[in-house]
Structures are given as structure tokens and as C-alpha cells.
Design an enzyme around this catalytic site. Structure first.
Site, PDB file in Angstrom:
ATOM      1  N   ASN A  32       0.683  -1.113  -0.030  1.00 61.47           N
ATOM      2  CA  ASN A  32       0.176   0.040   0.019  1.00 61.47           C
ATOM      3  C   ASN A  32       0.910   1.414   0.057  1.00 61.47           C
ATOM      4  O   ASN A  32       0.782   2.112   0.828  1.00 61.47           O
ATOM      5  CB  ASN A  32      -1.054  -0.045   1.195  1.00 61.47           C
ATOM      6  N   LEU A  33       1.863   1.111  -1.187  1.00 67.21           N
ATOM      7  CA  LEU A  33       2.802   2.180  -1.024  1.00 67.21           C
ATOM      8  C   LEU A  33       2.376   3.637  -1.206  1.00 67.21           C
ATOM      9  O   LEU A  33       1.375   3.766  -2.113  1.00 67.21           O
ATOM     10  CB  LEU A  33       3.899   1.866  -1.915  1.00 67.21           C
ATOM     11  N   HIS A  37       6.933   5.631   1.492  1.00 67.51           N
ATOM     12  CA  HIS A  37       7.937   4.465   0.990  1.00 67.51           C
ATOM     13  C   HIS A  37       8.604   4.820  -0.022  1.00 67.51           C
ATOM     14  O   HIS A  37       9.758   4.346   0.008  1.00 67.51           O
ATOM     15  CB  HIS A  37       6.841   3.322   0.533  1.00 67.51           C
ATOM     16  N   LYS A 151       9.288   7.554  11.032  1.00 68.37           N
ATOM     17  CA  LYS A 151       7.975   7.718  11.474  1.00 68.37           C
ATOM     18  C   LYS A 151       7.746   6.548  12.472  1.00 68.37           C
ATOM     19  O   LYS A 151       7.044   6.599  13.212  1.00 68.37           O
ATOM     20  CB  LYS A 151       7.024   7.296  10.126  1.00 68.37           C
ATOM     21  N   SER A 187       0.849   7.330   6.001  1.00 68.40           N
ATOM     22  CA  SER A 187       0.780   5.870   6.395  1.00 68.40           C
ATOM     23  C   SER A 187      -0.353   5.134   5.673  1.00 68.40           C
ATOM     24  O   SER A 187      -1.590   5.699   5.514  1.00 68.40           O
ATOM     25  CB  SER A 187       0.299   6.039   8.241  1.00 68.40           C
TER      26      SER A 187
END
Ligand code: AMP
Length: 288
Positions: A32-33, A37, A151, A187
Site C-alpha cells: 500500500n505504498l 515508502h 516515522k 501511513s
């Protein structure tokens, strides 16, 4: 970009790249980039010649009542983003290949102390799952450099400690947190938020900023232990008032993650809070 599913193929690819003198960069993710990322992938591309990104939702790091089943899986979009970024290899292992001994019976890598508080206290076993899967992935990919996000501040500290303690031949690179325009840390779990929660979510970062501003500016000399406790209490109250259910809000020494004392110069404020069922985490580090 090549997509690799089997360990054998991965090892052959890495062997070939290393035989050409290439330095291998590695970015482990759960998919779920988002731009956070991709920033890690870009850093790996900057530091290395050949970059492997893994997408694997690791069951061992989820608690029984957590979001393993509904964790967003968006492989087609993820591949597109990685191709755009110039990532070389996408590694997509299956659980049966990672945990060959079965999840229950599998050897675990455990980092003591650093994993006890903060996320470790709220999510028992979580970091054991993280260090175990990262160790396995490191052994498979054998990277020169692995990039992780700040993070997940505690996770980064735990991985650095594991690499040091186990003499793993990999350089761990931390990357600053990438944020949305309003400050919310990117996120995969932000996608769980409804429109109202999404608006409220930015208050987590604002609260962290207010705490660090106060730490830097509000004390004629350095803050003492009572000041830290007061700031934590104030911040929790602010988050509660805004509609969060605070999990923890802790002002810590950046190296040990133990409660900050008047002697500490490197300070990190670590926070986790729920909006509905969604648990958000964030942090800010400062030097006093
Ligand atoms: P995840 O897919 O959430 O397990 O995260 C994979 C890696 O991306 C971890 O090293 C995270 O710390 C990092 N990461 C996640 N979100 C961000 C962000 N907003 N900024 C920088 N790194 C991030």
C-alpha cells in the site's frame, strides 16, 4: 523492474548483481505504498546500485485483534509506483517461504528492553515479529544498506540494536518522515479514516509540534522531570478533547527511549492515538 516470488530466484539475482560489484539496497514494506515508502526507495537508489523492495504483510507482527485481515493490499498500484521510482526488483514472498517452520514453531529474534515500552507495551509481541521478519529478509536479500522510516521511531531503534548485537553486515539508514500537506505523517492506515477523522488526524502532529516548541522555548533553564510529565499530561488532554483516544504520549531520550531527564539533550516525543479504530503513530525529535 523484475518481480521475484521465490527465494532461489532472489538469491541468484543478488549473486549476479554482487558479482558485478553492485551494492545492494533494500526497503522492506508491507505494501500500500505512498510517498513515504517511495522516499525510502529513492534514498536506497541514491546510496546503492541495485535496489530490492519487498512487499509482505507479516502476520507475526500483528496482534490477535489487529488489522491483519483488512490491511490494504494494492499490489497493482504498488508495482506502478516502484517502476516509476526506478526500483530494480520487487520481492513478494509468501508466508510459507518466510516461516518455513510454521508461524507457531518458528525461531524468533527478540531485542530486549527497547521493545518494552511505547508500541511494545500496547502491542505485545509486535517487535518480535518485526525483528524476526527483518532478520529473515536480511538473510535472503543480503543487502549492503537497508532503509527504514523515522516515522516508526521505536522500530528503527530496535532494528539498529538488532543489527549491532547480531553483527549483521548491513548499514541501517533512517529516513525522515514524509507528511501530507497538513502535517499528518503518511501511513497506509490513514486510508481507514473517514473525512471527519482525517481532518482531526492532523492534530496529532500539531500537538507534537506544540510540545517540542515548549520544550525548546518555554523554560528559562532546561526542563526538569516534572515539566516533562506536565507536558505529557497536557498533550494527552488536548488529544482527548480533539476526539482521539491517546494510547501513549511519552517524552524520551532519543537513544534509550527511556523517560527524558533534565540531563538529556537529544529528545524525542513519541505518540500513538486512536481515532475510532484506527491507531496513528508519530514522533518529533529535537536537540535541546
Ligand atoms: P510499512 O509498510 O508501514 O511497514 O512501512 C515500511 C517502511 O516505510 C518502514 O521503514 C516505515 O518506517 C516507512 N514509512 C512508513 N511511512 C512513512 C513515512 N510517512 N515517512 C517515511 N517513512 C515511512
Amino acid at each position: 523492474m523484475i518481480t521475484i516470488q521465490r527465494e532461489k530466484e532472489l538469491r541468484a539475482t543478488i549473486r549476479q548483481q554482487k558479482s558485478q560489484g553492485k551494492r545492494i539496497g533494500f526497503v522492506p514494506t508491507m505494501g500500500n505504498l505512498h510517498d513515504g515508502h517511495i522516499a525510502l526507495v529513492n534514498r536506497a537508489l541514491h546510496l546503492c546500485d541495485y535496489v530490492v523492495t519487498s512487499v509482505y504483510v507479516n502476520p507475526l507482527q500483528f496482534g490477535a485483534n489487529e488489522d491483519l485481515e483488512k490491511y490494504p493490499r494494492t499490489l497493482v498500484a504498488d508495482k506502478e509506483k516502484l517502476v516509476q521510482a526506478g526500483n530494480h526488483a520487487l520481492f513478494l514472498p509468501q508466508t510459507s517461504q518466510i516461516y518455513t517452520g510454521g508461524l507457531e514453531e518458528h525461531t524468533k529474534v527478540v531485542v530486549p528492553n527497547l521493545t518494552e515500552d511505547h508500541c511494545g507495551a500496547s502491542r505485545p509481541g509486535h517487535f518480535d515479529g518485526v525483528t524476526t521478519v527483518v532478520s529473515i529478509l536480511f538473510n535472503m536479500v543480503q543487502p549492503d544498506v537497508a532503509v527504514f522510516g523515522q516515522k516508526d521511531f521505536q522500530q528503527l531503534a530496535v532494528i539498529r540494536k538488532m543489527v549491532q548485537d547480531l553483527h549483521m553486515p548491513v548499514t541501517v539508514e533512517g529516513h525522515p518522515t514524509i507528511r501530507e500537506d497538513d502535517g499528518l505523517a503518511m501511513s497506509s492506515r490513514n486510508g481507514y479514516l473517514d473525512a471527519n477523522q482525517r481532518k482531526t488526524a492532523t492534530i496529532l502532529y500539531q500537538t507534537l509540534q506544540q510540545t517540542t516548541d515548549k520544550l525548546k522555548n518555554s523554560f528559562s533553564s532546561k526542563p526538569v522531570n516534572d515539566d516533562f510529565a506536565l507536558l505529557e499530561t497536557e498533550a494527552r488532554a488536548k488529544l482527548t478533547e480533539a476526539g482521539f483516544r491517546p494510547d501513549y504520549y511519552n517524552i524520551v531520550a532519543s537513544d534509550t527511549l527511556r523517560p527524558a531527564t533534565a540531563d538529556d539533550k537529544e529528545i524525542t516525543v513519541l505518540a500513538a492515538a486512536y481515532l475510532g479504530n484506527t491507531r496513528l503513530i508519530d514522533n518529533i525529535s529535537i536537540t535541546l
